[in-house]
Design a protein around this motif. Structure first.
Motif, PDB file in Angstrom:
ATOM      1  N   ILE A  37       0.851  -1.197   0.000  1.00 44.84           N
ATOM      2  CA  ILE A  37       0.000   0.000   0.000  1.00 44.84           C
ATOM      3  C   ILE A  37       0.885   1.243   0.000  1.00 44.84           C
ATOM      4  CG2 ILE A  37      -1.665   1.347   1.351  1.00 44.84           C
ATOM      5  CD1 ILE A  37      -2.805  -1.205   2.432  1.00 44.84           C
ATOM      6  N   MET A  38       0.451   2.263  -0.731  1.00 46.61           N
ATOM      7  CA  MET A  38       1.138   3.557  -0.688  1.00 46.61           C
ATOM      8  C   MET A  38       0.170   4.615  -0.155  1.00 46.61           C
ATOM      9  SD  MET A  38       3.002   5.845  -3.683  1.00 46.61           S
ATOM     10  CE  MET A  38       4.635   5.087  -3.528  1.00 46.61           C
ATOM     11  N   LEU A  39       0.685   5.495   0.704  1.00 45.08           N
ATOM     12  CA  LEU A  39      -0.078   6.606   1.240  1.00 45.08           C
ATOM     13  C   LEU A  39       0.441   7.903   0.632  1.00 45.08           C
ATOM     14  CD1 LEU A  39      -0.070   5.626   5.041  1.00 45.08           C
ATOM     15  CD2 LEU A  39      -1.683   4.905   3.262  1.00 45.08           C
ATOM     16  N   VAL A  40      -0.455   8.666   0.010  1.00 42.60           N
ATOM     17  CA  VAL A  40      -0.067   9.918  -0.634  1.00 42.60           C
ATOM     18  C   VAL A  40      -1.023  11.018  -0.194  1.00 42.60           C
ATOM     19  CG1 VAL A  40       0.274  11.130  -2.821  1.00 42.60           C
ATOM     20  CG2 VAL A  40       0.851   8.699  -2.645  1.00 42.60           C
ATOM     21  N   GLY A  41      -0.458  12.142   0.191  1.00 41.32           N
ATOM     22  CA  GLY A  41      -1.273  13.279   0.606  1.00 41.32           C
ATOM     23  C   GLY A  41      -0.395  14.303   1.297  1.00 41.32           C
ATOM     24  N   GLN A  42      -0.866  15.526   1.355  1.00 41.64           N
ATOM     25  CA  GLN A  42      -0.080  16.583   1.980  1.00 41.64           C
ATOM     26  C   GLN A  42       0.058  16.351   3.478  1.00 41.64           C
ATOM     27  OE1 GLN A  42      -2.430  19.937   0.161  1.00 41.64           O
ATOM     28  NE2 GLN A  42      -0.389  20.788  -0.163  1.00 41.64           N
ATOM     29  N   ASP A 108       6.129  24.325  -5.935  1.00 40.42           N
ATOM     30  CA  ASP A 108       6.102  23.645  -7.226  1.00 40.42           C
ATOM     31  C   ASP A 108       6.235  22.142  -6.967  1.00 40.42           C
ATOM     32  OD1 ASP A 108       6.291  22.704  -9.776  1.00 40.42           O
ATOM     33  OD2 ASP A 108       8.133  23.787 -10.308  1.00 40.42           O
ATOM     34  N   ASN A 109       5.150  21.416  -7.219  1.00 43.31           N
ATOM     35  CA  ASN A 109       5.126  19.982  -6.915  1.00 43.31           C
ATOM     36  C   ASN A 109       5.209  19.115  -8.170  1.00 43.31           C
ATOM     37  OD1 ASN A 109       4.543  20.098  -3.897  1.00 43.31           O
ATOM     38  ND2 ASN A 109       2.884  21.359  -4.710  1.00 43.31           N
ATOM     39  N   THR A 110       5.669  19.696  -9.266  1.00 41.59           N
ATOM     40  CA  THR A 110       5.743  18.952 -10.519  1.00 41.59           C
ATOM     41  C   THR A 110       6.625  17.716 -10.388  1.00 41.59           C
ATOM     42  OG1 THR A 110       5.518  21.045 -11.709  1.00 41.59           O
ATOM     43  CG2 THR A 110       6.243  19.130 -12.982  1.00 41.59           C
ATOM     44  N   SER A 111       7.736  17.856  -9.684  1.00 43.84           N
ATOM     45  CA  SER A 111       8.657  16.726  -9.558  1.00 43.84           C
ATOM     46  C   SER A 111       8.050  15.578  -8.757  1.00 43.84           C
ATOM     47  CB  SER A 111       9.964  17.170  -8.906  1.00 43.84           C
ATOM     48  OG  SER A 111       9.727  17.665  -7.592  1.00 43.84           O
ATOM     49  N   CYS A 112       7.094  15.890  -7.874  1.00 41.04           N
ATOM     50  CA  CYS A 112       6.462  14.836  -7.070  1.00 41.04           C
ATOM     51  C   CYS A 112       5.729  13.840  -7.953  1.00 41.04           C
ATOM     52  CB  CYS A 112       5.495  15.448  -6.067  1.00 41.04           C
ATOM     53  SG  CYS A 112       6.264  16.448  -4.777  1.00 41.04           S
ATOM     54  N   PHE A 151      -5.059  11.022   0.007  1.00 37.46           N
ATOM     55  CA  PHE A 151      -5.712  11.854   1.016  1.00 37.46           C
ATOM     56  C   PHE A 151      -6.060  13.219   0.425  1.00 37.46           C
ATOM     57  CE2 PHE A 151      -3.687   8.593   3.394  1.00 37.46           C
ATOM     58  CZ  PHE A 151      -4.394   8.456   4.581  1.00 37.46           C
ATOM     59  N   ILE A 152      -7.340  13.527   0.447  1.00 35.47           N
ATOM     60  CA  ILE A 152      -7.839  14.813  -0.050  1.00 35.47           C
ATOM     61  C   ILE A 152      -8.032  15.756   1.134  1.00 35.47           C
ATOM     62  CG2 ILE A 152      -9.744  15.955  -1.260  1.00 35.47           C
ATOM     63  CD1 ILE A 152     -10.271  13.243  -2.637  1.00 35.47           C
ATOM     64  N   ALA A 153      -7.558  16.982   0.997  1.00 34.57           N
ATOM     65  CA  ALA A 153      -7.708  17.970   2.069  1.00 34.57           C
ATOM     66  C   ALA A 153      -9.187  18.343   2.216  1.00 34.57           C
ATOM     67  CB  ALA A 153      -6.877  19.210   1.763  1.00 34.57           C
ATOM     68  N   PRO A 154      -9.671  18.472   3.464  1.00 38.11           N
ATOM     69  CA  PRO A 154     -11.096  18.768   3.700  1.00 38.11           C
ATOM     70  C   PRO A 154     -11.422  20.244   3.488  1.00 38.11           C
ATOM     71  CG  PRO A 154      -9.958  18.600   5.794  1.00 38.11           C
ATOM     72  CD  PRO A 154      -8.933  18.283   4.727  1.00 38.11           C
ATOM     73  N   THR A 155     -11.293  20.696   2.249  1.00 35.18           N
ATOM     74  CA  THR A 155     -11.550  22.103   1.941  1.00 35.18           C
ATOM     75  C   THR A 155     -13.039  22.430   1.947  1.00 35.18           C
ATOM     76  OG1 THR A 155     -11.656  21.676  -0.440  1.00 35.18           O
ATOM     77  CG2 THR A 155      -9.484  22.169   0.504  1.00 35.18           C
ATOM     78  N   GLY A 156     -13.874  21.414   1.713  1.00 32.77           N
ATOM     79  CA  GLY A 156     -15.309  21.641   1.648  1.00 32.77           C
ATOM     80  C   GLY A 156     -15.778  22.166   0.306  1.00 32.77           C
ATOM     81  N   LEU A 159     -12.172  19.248  -5.756  1.00 30.02           N
ATOM     82  CA  LEU A 159     -10.792  18.802  -5.936  1.00 30.02           C
ATOM     83  C   LEU A 159      -9.917  19.968  -6.364  1.00 30.02           C
ATOM     84  CD1 LEU A 159     -11.190  15.362  -7.794  1.00 30.02           C
ATOM     85  CD2 LEU A 159     -10.640  15.743  -5.388  1.00 30.02           C
ATOM     86  N   ARG A 160      -8.696  19.994  -5.867  1.00 27.50           N
ATOM     87  CA  ARG A 160      -7.725  20.984  -6.285  1.00 27.50           C
ATOM     88  C   ARG A 160      -6.970  20.480  -7.507  1.00 27.50           C
ATOM     89  NH1 ARG A 160      -4.279  21.054  -1.100  1.00 27.50           N
ATOM     90  NH2 ARG A 160      -4.581  18.844  -1.576  1.00 27.50           N
ATOM     91  N   GLU A 161      -6.216  21.355  -8.118  1.00 25.58           N
ATOM     92  CA  GLU A 161      -5.473  20.973  -9.322  1.00 25.58           C
ATOM     93  C   GLU A 161      -4.480  19.849  -9.025  1.00 25.58           C
ATOM     94  OE1 GLU A 161      -2.582  22.958 -12.752  1.00 25.58           O
ATOM     95  OE2 GLU A 161      -3.539  24.216 -11.223  1.00 25.58           O
ATOM     96  N   ILE A 162      -3.835  19.896  -7.866  1.00 23.11           N
ATOM     97  CA  ILE A 162      -2.863  18.865  -7.525  1.00 23.11           C
ATOM     98  C   ILE A 162      -3.546  17.506  -7.367  1.00 23.11           C
ATOM     99  CG2 ILE A 162      -3.008  19.275  -5.034  1.00 23.11           C
ATOM    100  CD1 ILE A 162      -0.029  18.672  -4.863  1.00 23.11           C
ATOM    101  N   ASP A 163      -4.777  17.494  -6.842  1.00 21.35           N
ATOM    102  CA  ASP A 163      -5.530  16.251  -6.698  1.00 21.35           C
ATOM    103  C   ASP A 163      -5.849  15.659  -8.071  1.00 21.35           C
ATOM    104  OD1 ASP A 163      -5.600  16.809  -3.931  1.00 21.35           O
ATOM    105  OD2 ASP A 163      -7.468  17.934  -4.156  1.00 21.35           O
TER     106      ASP A 163
END
Length: 330
Positions: A37-42, A108-112, A151-156, A159-163
Motif C-alpha cells: 500500500i502507498m499513502l499519498v497526501g499533503q 512547485d510539486n511537478t517533480s512529485c 488523502f484529499i484535504a477537507p476544503t469543503g 478537488l484541487r489541481e494537484i488532486d
C-alpha cells in the motif's frame, strides 16, 4: 481490537460482507499474502495516524516538533517504508506500506508526480525482469503497489489541481482509492456536499479512481460493490487513543466538546475502508494489479522494445540490462 465486519446497508444480507470465495485468498491463508500500500497526501492530513489505526498498533511514532527556524522550508518528497505482519480472518498478511512524505508541501510539486510514477514503474520493471529470467528467484518479493490511498484535504469545496493531476497521472498504474483526511473538520452536511463535489469532478475530468465493479461475474458481489461506490471518497477519522466505556474498549479522537468513535459507522467510513483494504477486497485489489494494470504496462513496454522476452538472457539466466550489457563489452 479488530472491528467486526461493517454493514453497508440494512437491506444487505450477512453474506454480502463476508469474504467472498477467492482461490487466491484460500491459497494464501497458510503461506500468507504479500500486500503493498502507498499513502499519498499533503502533510497534516493524518497519514501517520491512519496507518497506526489501520494496523492497530504504533507503526509510525509521533514526529518531533518542527524547528521554528526551518519550519517554512518544505522538505523534498521521500519514500518511507514500513513493514507489518498482520492476521485478518485467519489469513496472514505481509503488509508493506510506502509513505510519500513531503508530497504536495512545496510551491512547485511537478517533480512529485514524476517521482511517484517512476517509483511505481520501477516495481513493474522489477517483475518484468524477474519474469524474463531462465532461473527465477523463488524467494522474490513482489513490490508492485496494490493500492494507493490518496488523502484529499477537507476544503469543503472540490478537488484541487494537484488532486486532479496526481489521480490522472497515476490511475493507469495503481488502484487509487480517494479518502477525505481529517473528515471530522466538516459538519455532516458539509461532508455530504463535499463528497458530491468530488464525485462530480471525478466524473467531469474522467479521473481513473479504482472501480470496485470491475468484475461483473458475481452478481451478489456486484451489488455490494455498487453500494461501496456510493461511499467514495471515504471519510476518514483516525486516532491514537483507546478508552473504556460501558460497551468495552473503543478507539476515539478527543475534542474539548466530546469524542468521536472512529469505529462508529455513523461518524466516519474508516471501519468500512479497513475491512475493504484488509479483508473483503484484498484479493480483488491484488488480482486487478497483476491481471490488468501490470499486464497493460507489460504490453506497452514490450511493444516499444523496453524488454526482450527470453532473448537477452545470459548463461546464468540474468536478464539483459544496459548495465549488464556494458559490463560484457569491457
Amino acid at each position: 481490537m479488530a472491528p467486526s465486519a461493517p454493514s453497508i446497508s440494512s437491506n444487505m444480507s450477512n453474506r454480502a460482507m463476508t469474504p467472498r470465495p477467492s482461490s487466491y485468498r484460500y491459497k494464501s491463508e497458510k503461506r500468507g499474502m504479500t500486500y503493498n500500500i502507498m499513502l499519498v497526501g499533503q502533510s497534516g492530513l493524518g497519514r501517520r495516524t491512519f496507518l497506526n489505526t489501520l494496523c492497530e498498533r504504533e507503526v509510525i511514532p509521533p514526529s518531533e516538533p518542527p524547528n521554528p527556524d526551518t519550519a517554512n522550508v518544505a522538505d523534498p518528497m521521500k519514500f518511507d517504508t514500513y513493514e507489518v505482519n498482520l492476521e485478518e480472518e485467519g489469513t496472514r498478511i505481509s503488509l508493506k506500506v510506502i509513505d510519500a512524505a513531503g508530497f504536495g508541501d512545496g510551491l512547485d510539486n511537478t517533480s512529485c508526480f514524476k517521482q511517484l510514477q517512476d517509483y511505481i514503474e520501477a516495481q513493474f520493471d522489477e517483475v518484468l525482469v524477474e519474469e524474463s529470467r531462465i532461473k527465477r528467484n523463488r524467494r522474490y518479493r513482489d513490490h508492485r503497489l496494490h493500492v494507493l490511498i490518496y488523502f484529499i484535504a477537507p476544503t469543503g469545496h472540490s478537488l484541487r489541481e494537484i488532486d486532479i493531476e496526481v489521480i490522472r497521472k497515476l490511475g493507469e498504474y495503481v488502484n487509487i482509492i480517494p479518502v477525505i483526511g481529517r473528515a471530522d473538520s466538516l459538519t455532516v452536511d458539509e461532508l455530504a456536499a463535499f463528497k458530491q463535489n468530488i464525485m462530480r469532478d471525478i466524473d467531469f475530468y474522467k479521473l481513473p479512481v479504482y472501480n470496485f465493479c470491475w468484475d461483473e461475474s458475481d452478481s451478489e458481489a456486484l451489488k455490494e460493490n455498487r453500494e461501496i461506490m456510493d461511499f467514495i471518497p471515504f471519510s476518514v477519522v483516525t486516532c491514537d487513543e483507546v478508552i473504556d466505556n460501558e460497551y468495552g474498549s473503543v478507539r476515539v479522537r478527543r475534542y474539548p466538546w466530546g469524542t468521536i468513535e472512529i469505529d462508529d459507522e455513523s461518524q466516519c467510513d474508516f471501519v468500512l475502508l479497513r475491512y475493504i483494504l484488509l479483508n473483503s477486497h484484498i484479493a480483488d485489489l491484488i488480482n486487478y494489479t497483476e491481471d490488468v494494470l501490470y499486464e497493460n504496462y507489460r504490453t506497452k513496454k514490450l511493444e516499444v522494445g523496453g524488454f526482450a522476452e527470453g532473448e537477452d538472457e545470459d548463461e546464468e539466466g540474468e536478464a539483459e540490462t544496459p548495465a549488464l550489457s556494458a559490463k560484457k563489452q569491457e
